[in-house]
Design an enzyme around this catalytic site. Sequence first.
Site, PDB file in Angstrom:
ATOM      1  N   ASP A 433       0.824  -1.211   0.000  1.00 15.33           N
ATOM      2  CA  ASP A 433       0.000   0.000   0.000  1.00 15.33           C
ATOM      3  C   ASP A 433       0.863   1.269   0.000  1.00 15.33           C
ATOM      4  O   ASP A 433       2.083   1.219   0.281  1.00 15.33           O
ATOM      5  CB  ASP A 433      -0.885  -0.034   1.261  1.00 15.33           C
ATOM      6  CG  ASP A 433      -2.245   0.622   1.047  1.00 15.33           C
ATOM      7  OD1 ASP A 433      -2.367   1.430   0.115  1.00 15.33           O
ATOM      8  OD2 ASP A 433      -3.160   0.337   1.830  1.00 15.33           O
ATOM      9  N   ASP A 490     -10.611   1.833  -3.828  1.00 15.74           N
ATOM     10  CA  ASP A 490     -11.171   1.455  -2.520  1.00 15.74           C
ATOM     11  C   ASP A 490     -12.689   1.411  -2.584  1.00 15.74           C
ATOM     12  O   ASP A 490     -13.333   1.104  -1.587  1.00 15.74           O
ATOM     13  CB  ASP A 490     -10.756   2.462  -1.444  1.00 15.74           C
ATOM     14  CG  ASP A 490      -9.408   2.107  -0.841  1.00 15.74           C
ATOM     15  OD1 ASP A 490      -8.866   1.054  -1.196  1.00 15.74           O
ATOM     16  OD2 ASP A 490      -8.909   2.897  -0.019  1.00 15.74           O
TER      17      ASP A 490
HETATM   18  C1  DGJ Z   1      -5.944   1.711   1.925  1.00 18.70           C
HETATM   19  C2  DGJ Z   1      -6.257   0.562   1.022  1.00 18.70           C
HETATM   20  O1  DGJ Z   1      -6.636   1.019  -0.226  1.00 18.70           O
HETATM   21  C3  DGJ Z   1      -7.303  -0.307   1.686  1.00 18.70           C
HETATM   22  O2  DGJ Z   1      -7.697  -1.341   0.828  1.00 18.70           O
HETATM   23  C4  DGJ Z   1      -6.722  -0.859   2.945  1.00 18.70           C
HETATM   24  O3  DGJ Z   1      -5.665  -1.729   2.660  1.00 18.70           O
HETATM   25  C5  DGJ Z   1      -6.254   0.284   3.846  1.00 18.70           C
HETATM   26  N1  DGJ Z   1      -5.399   1.204   3.142  1.00 18.70           N
HETATM   27  C6  DGJ Z   1      -5.527  -0.234   5.059  1.00 18.70           C
HETATM   28  O4  DGJ Z   1      -5.051   0.764   5.828  1.00 18.70           O
END
Ligand code: DGJ
Length: 686
Positions: A433, A490
């Site tokens: 991430d 997301d």
């Molecule tokens: C942002 C990501 O896009 C989410 O899917 C998740 O992994 C969160 N971060 C976790 O903090």
Amino acid sequence: MNETLQTWRIDAPGQTLVLSSTGGVPGAVYWGSALPAGEDLVALSRASVMDVTGGMIDALPPLSLCPEAARSFDGQPGLVAYRGGQPLYPRFRMEQADGQQFTCRDHDLGLALVITFEVLGDTLVGTTRLEAEEDLTLHHLAAPVVPGPQMGAEIVDFAGRWIGEFQPQSSRWRPGIHMREARMGRSGHEHPPLAYFPEMGATNTQGTVFAMHYGWSGGHVMYAEELADGRRQIQWGHATGTRPSGTVFRTAPLYLAVSDRGMNGCATTFQRLLRDHVVQWPAPQRPVHYNCWEAVYFDHDPEVLRDIATRVAGLGAERFVLDDGWFGRRDDDTSSLGDWDIDPRKWPEGLTPFIDHVEALGMRFGLWVEPEMVNLDSNLARAHPEWILGPSDQIEGRQQRVLDLSKQGVRDYLYRKLATLLANHRIDYLKWDHNRLLPIGSAAQTEGVYALLNDLRSAFPEVEIESCASGGGRIDAGILSLTQRVWLSDSNDASERLRIQHDAALLLPMAVTGSHVGPRDCHTSGRVHDIRFRAWVAAQRHMGFEMDPRELSDDEAQVLTEVTQWWKDNRDWMQRADILRLDSGDPSIIAEQQLAEDGAQFVVFAGKAAASSQIVPRPLRLTGLVAGTRYRIKLTNRGDAHHLSRGTPVLKSEALEVSGVYLMNHGLNLPWSFPDRMWVIEGTKL
Ligand code: DGJ
């Protein structure tokens, strides 16, 4: 200067670039659909000379692969550099050409410009390298510059935001510069490095279209400029001024696509490029994912997660990804990034017993990390405040800061932590991430990330990596050369996702594009969607689940299990299929056709994103079929028809056998449906 005209042609399947030079930097005299083998390039170069008239200087300044201000070029130059505070005005001369690589020098300034092309699949790839005898400060260096289409009226590039990635936006070509720049160190939600240049009248399925993608994750600039004389140029490079002074500078690869089959020709060129030439696959088959983020967030309780794992394995999941919350004292997003040790409060026995459980259920195990980031509230930040990038009073993003990965010590620390995790656990997947823009754009940071990923990939070649950046904030060929999947967004809202993945297909193939069935009550939109719609939208790409399975009713669990099984039965050919966006007479329909590599079968996903303005569904035209061949068509989910669909479109009751001509010229009559529903249609060549 040597005034002899030299010409070269570079061919990729479906496109030709013709270059000529009379001693200076070569310039494109033609870029478009493939020319016949015997084309006379000298005649073509002469034919491409344009007139001059009153109010102009006496010849058109060359629009070369690197246009030079010192040759009276009045647009954006391809190279803007300074030495000792003084601007440099190079006048390069061609010294060597081997057909795909051109070396030009300015001896007075001690500069060499090396422009290289290669062919990858159907894509032409260009890079520019600048070498200087003495240090210089680089403001801008363009990858090989090509002319913009004279028959085009539009520039289609992409904006976006968190949970709203890949938003195409159209601007008119007009005199002056249309500029897009991602200045904050990421390819970014805001400015994905992709643009389409359709000629007038082009659609998804027909017409001439040009497209470009800059394969760099660290921020880029695009100039689409109409010069005062009416010619057009398109330049791409790293974001302005993001590199330290030095003597060698290289652009990222610029990927060029040309289509005479509408936007889809360029889209499939890029899809295949990424799938077959950029991504390195440890294993060919995509397993069904389960990701626990929207089920438990930071609240990791091994007993609950064991139960969840058991349930999702029963639904058909094949890989369990443990998301954020397993390390440091990470109870929310204010602490612990940087402290990559398992939290003994949550995981007193470590992760191994849980991994054993996951594997006993027939799944593999993946783990979330965010290596480039650090919270001030972490042991790492307390021990090494000097490792943090940017000013100390910077505005934070998600309460976090960025580690300076240009520092070897930082990379060594991260490598050690990650390698220890991978060596001590059976982890075959990392979700990597990156949840904030950088405090300053820095190419060295991106090079550091690439180096770290590269080292890890060499040591653990079987481990796959997903590029996530608050969803789709870092999606480009640069990161995809080191990873295998992108977390496109997301947003697990099926309606949003339908649109996002449709537009992202202008770059991304199915195999790299993650798509999950989210919770019934969507956490990012507040909408409630039927499980059928959620499941089929996820089944369009690399499928996964991300809800708490304990919320599923028996009916929902059954639908999800069935759609997942359908996906497993079809994934082998779909992974290698072209995604063709369909033109629809009804703007509320977002539809695509995934066409198998051998053309023998296809699946159409026709999503209804809103209520239609007319009452009866308009026929949906297909594409890419063999005109004279007959196809057998069935409505896979005809059982989903609502009782308000009272008529008798044939697909509601039986399969149909018709010709490609009919399907591509008339199209399919589908049953009426509510919005936020998906029809799935399978076709087989007879
Ligand atoms: C942002 C990501 O896009 C989410 O899917 C998740 O992994 C969160 N971060 C976790 O903090």
